[in-house]
Design a protein around this motif. Structure first.
Motif, mmCIF file in Angstrom:
data_model
loop_
_atom_site.group_PDB
_atom_site.id
_atom_site.type_symbol
_atom_site.label_atom_id
_atom_site.label_comp_id
_atom_site.label_asym_id
_atom_site.label_seq_id
_atom_site.Cartn_x
_atom_site.Cartn_y
_atom_site.Cartn_z
ATOM 1 N N GLU A 66 0.809 -1.178 -0.184
ATOM 2 C CA GLU A 66 -0.075 0.085 0.161
ATOM 3 C C GLU A 66 0.968 1.296 -0.051
ATOM 4 O O GLU A 66 1.439 1.491 0.905
ATOM 5 N N ARG A 97 -7.754 2.728 4.132
ATOM 6 C CA ARG A 97 -7.154 1.736 3.497
ATOM 7 C C ARG A 97 -6.717 0.702 4.203
ATOM 8 O O ARG A 97 -6.694 -0.524 3.915
ATOM 9 N N ASP A 335 -10.303 2.229 -4.988
ATOM 10 C CA ASP A 335 -11.012 1.039 -4.558
ATOM 11 C C ASP A 335 -11.399 0.045 -5.566
ATOM 12 O O ASP A 335 -11.431 -1.235 -5.309
ATOM 13 N N ASP A 336 -11.733 0.353 -6.739
ATOM 14 C CA ASP A 336 -11.882 -0.445 -7.894
ATOM 15 C C ASP A 336 -11.002 -0.420 -9.223
ATOM 16 O O ASP A 336 -10.729 0.903 -9.485
ATOM 17 N N ARG A 352 -7.757 -5.640 -0.788
ATOM 18 C CA ARG A 352 -8.491 -4.611 -0.548
ATOM 19 C C ARG A 352 -9.393 -4.009 -1.733
ATOM 20 O O ARG A 352 -10.405 -3.246 -1.723
ATOM 21 N N GLN A 353 -8.772 -4.031 -2.906
ATOM 22 C CA GLN A 353 -9.581 -3.559 -4.049
ATOM 23 C C GLN A 353 -10.465 -4.776 -4.479
ATOM 24 O O GLN A 353 -10.212 -5.960 -4.814
ATOM 25 N N ARG A 355 -11.513 -5.896 -8.555
ATOM 26 C CA ARG A 355 -10.913 -6.057 -10.074
ATOM 27 C C ARG A 355 -12.446 -6.298 -10.935
ATOM 28 O O ARG A 355 -12.948 -7.487 -10.634
ATOM 29 N N ARG A 378 -17.341 5.258 -5.188
ATOM 30 C CA ARG A 378 -15.884 4.472 -5.400
ATOM 31 C C ARG A 378 -14.937 5.291 -5.848
ATOM 32 O O ARG A 378 -15.333 6.199 -6.883
#
Length: 554
Positions: A66, A97, A335-336, A352-353, A355, A378
């Motif tokens: 991160e 996060r 986030d995405d 955490r994300q 896809r 988002r």
């Protein structure tokens, strides 16, 4: 500890890395770094993290990283809350996060130069998360201790008092404190150096002061502070007033002559350190905040649950080495992630994300999907290979984003290194003069338009970068384009074929235009067709270069 739904949560570690030498990282810190599921670190906008560089020998494959990139350092910001508002928002975003990983049961190590609780950026995560999760701080060697060690001068002895000061204090306040203490360390130099030097002079202690830059690191520099050029001072440096008792005792033991000799030797050693560590010139200024010493860096992030946005991110032509710091920060903060499957595969996985992979023929649908996610708050990164504005997703996203229903969703385009630039770099400088870029794909425009543009570019004697030259369903366009170009170009015109540049299957060849074989070209190949002035030249060792001179014949 457990989360509200009864699941075991991860543990948060603030790990001090010491002043710069990886061998000064503690055994406990190494153990935690090696075992951590998630490793977090801060950097300035250039993307180079001092903390990550120190810890690099102890990182392992498969760890989630991160990267927290400060949006501002010493410059101004247009954030409505000003500098403080921007930094508080940034820290809140970073904490959110990390919380996502901790809630999922993943242990998180936050890397911090020096000691986490000594002007360290970790403390901002600690105060936001330690009340909700188990947290442990692993101390590190401070820059003050390191500076004393490299100088070979004790900090304090007997009943002496050591005062640690931030260079951000006003010069008059610094001078008062420096005059009233025995030993002192002044941190956070860089742009504050002039004021610190002024304060030392006013306190009558300038001649005692030593300057230490990046102590124990590979760019360490040591010098009497009075001799240092202010323009050469980076953030990671400090001023040190060492023990007066030690200096007096040494003089008494050694005698006047020996003391004078010792002082000359110390000055010579410091001068040699300046030359050896900095190559005889000023060190490159560093503005990266975070870690120790720290406390002046700020960056806006995106408040959890706040307004979303879409970032269209250029990945460059290949892996991490071709990715800009700006793009790295955008990918880390998202986030995405949305994009064509093979391009998403180039972005390291982060649990955490979310896809969202899709086919390469549904650009409009992909854009609408990304905007819809952003509409729910988002932060969405839409990824493109190369530069997103060159035959890629930027135009697709903006076409959809101009529809009335999406007009309030922020969209930003983050550039990347183009495939044309990457291929050109492998052979020299074929794009050194005027050139044009066009696509041979007739999926979105008729072949007649492509043929007209090819002819116009050939007549104009431009170097031509040709994208999307062929695919499984398009097998005849390369031969047709070659034949069109030969109507206006010499058969000897050099053509560069670059495939998967920067990747595992990289292949680069230079052929004559007359010898261009469609069988050698696929969708992952880019063509650079030279102009009448483009030259192929041999150099020493059998190397061959291609370049287009900057001057065009009259």
């Amino acid at each position: 500890m457990t989360s509200m739904d009864g699941r075991a949560t991860g543990r948060l570690y603030g790990v001090g890395l010491g002043p710069g030498d990886p061998e000064l990282v503690t055994v406990k810190a190494v153990r935690l770094i090696e075992r951590a599921a998630v490793v977090a670190y801060h950097s300035a906008r250039h993307g180079r993290s001092v903390a990550r560089a120190i810890a690099a020998p102890y990182l392992r494959a498969g760890q989630v990283e991160e990267a927290f990139t400060y949006p501002v350092t010493t410059e101004t910001t247009d954030h409505p809350g000003g500098y403080r508002g921007a930094i508080e928002e940034f820290y809140a975003d970073c904490a959110a996060r990390l919380a996502a990983h901790l809630d999922a049961g993943r242990d998180v190590v936050v890397l911090c130069e020096g000691d986490p609780f000594f002007y360290g950026s970790y403390m901002h995560m600690h105060k936001r998360l330690a009340g909700r999760y188990e947290a442990e701080v692993v101390p590190g060697v401070t820059s003050v201790s390191a500076a004393s060690a490299v100088l070979g001068r004790p900090l304090v002895e007997r009943d002496e008092v050591l005062t640690v000061l931030p260079g951000t204090l006003p010069p008059e306040a610094l001078a008062e404190r420096l005059a009233g203490t025995d030993s002192a360390a002044v941190l956070k130099l860089g742009r504050t150096f002039g004021g610190v030097r002024e304060a030392l002079a006013e306190a009558g202690r300038l001649d005692e002061a030593w300057y230490v830059e990046r102590a124990t690191g590979d760019r360490q520099r040591v010098a009497p502070l009075a001799e240092v050029d202010p323009a050469s001072v980076p953030y990671f440096s400090l001023a040190l007033l060492s023990s007066r008792v030690h200096e007096r005792t040494r003089a008494e033991l050694a005698g006047p002559v020996a003391s004078a000799v010792a002082g000359s030797v110390a000055s010579a050693v410091a001068g040699a350190a300046v030359a050896e560590r900095s190559g005889g010139g000023p060190a490159e200024p560093a503005t990266e905040p975070g870690g120790e010493p720290s406390g002046t860096a700020q960056e806006p992030g995106g408040e959890p649950g706040g307004r979303g946005e879409v970032l269209v991110v250029g990945l460059g032509p290949a892996g991490r080495d071709w990715l800009t710091p700006q793009a790295q920060a955008a990918l880390a903060g998202a986030d995405d992630l949305v994009g064509y499957g093979p391009y998403l595969d180039r972005v390291p996985a982060n649990p955490r994300q979310r896809r969202h992979a899709s086919d390469n023929r549904v650009e409009a649908e992909r854009a609408e999907f990304a905007l819809a996610l952003a509409g729910r708050g988002r932060r969405v990164a839409v990824v493109s290979s190369g530069d997103p504005g060159v035959f890629a997703m930027a135009a697709a996203v903006l076409e959809v984003a101009t529809e009335p229903r999406w007009k309030d969703i922020p969209v930003r385009v983050l550039p990347g290194l183009t495939a044309a630039q990457a291929v050109a770099s492998r052979v020299g400088a074929p794009l050194g003069h005027d050139y044009c870029v066009l696509s041979l794909s007739d999926r979105l425009k008729p072949w007649e338009v492509i043929a007209e543009r090819l002819t116009a570019a050939a007549r104009a004697d431009l170097v031509i970068a040709i994208y999307n030259p062929g695919s499984k369903s398009r097998t005849w366009q390369v031969a047709a384009a070659r034949d069109l170009l030969l109507e206006h170009r010499s058969p000897e015109t050099p053509v560069v074929l670059g495939r998967d540049v920067g990747g595992d299957d990289e292949r680069v060849r230079v052929v004559r235009l007359a010898d261009l074989d469609p069988a050698d070209v696929d969708m992952r190949t880019l063509l650079l067709v030279g102009s009448s002035t483009t030259r192929v030249a041999a150099r020493g060792g059998g190397d061959q270069v291609v370049f287009t001179p900057r001057r065009y014949p009259a």
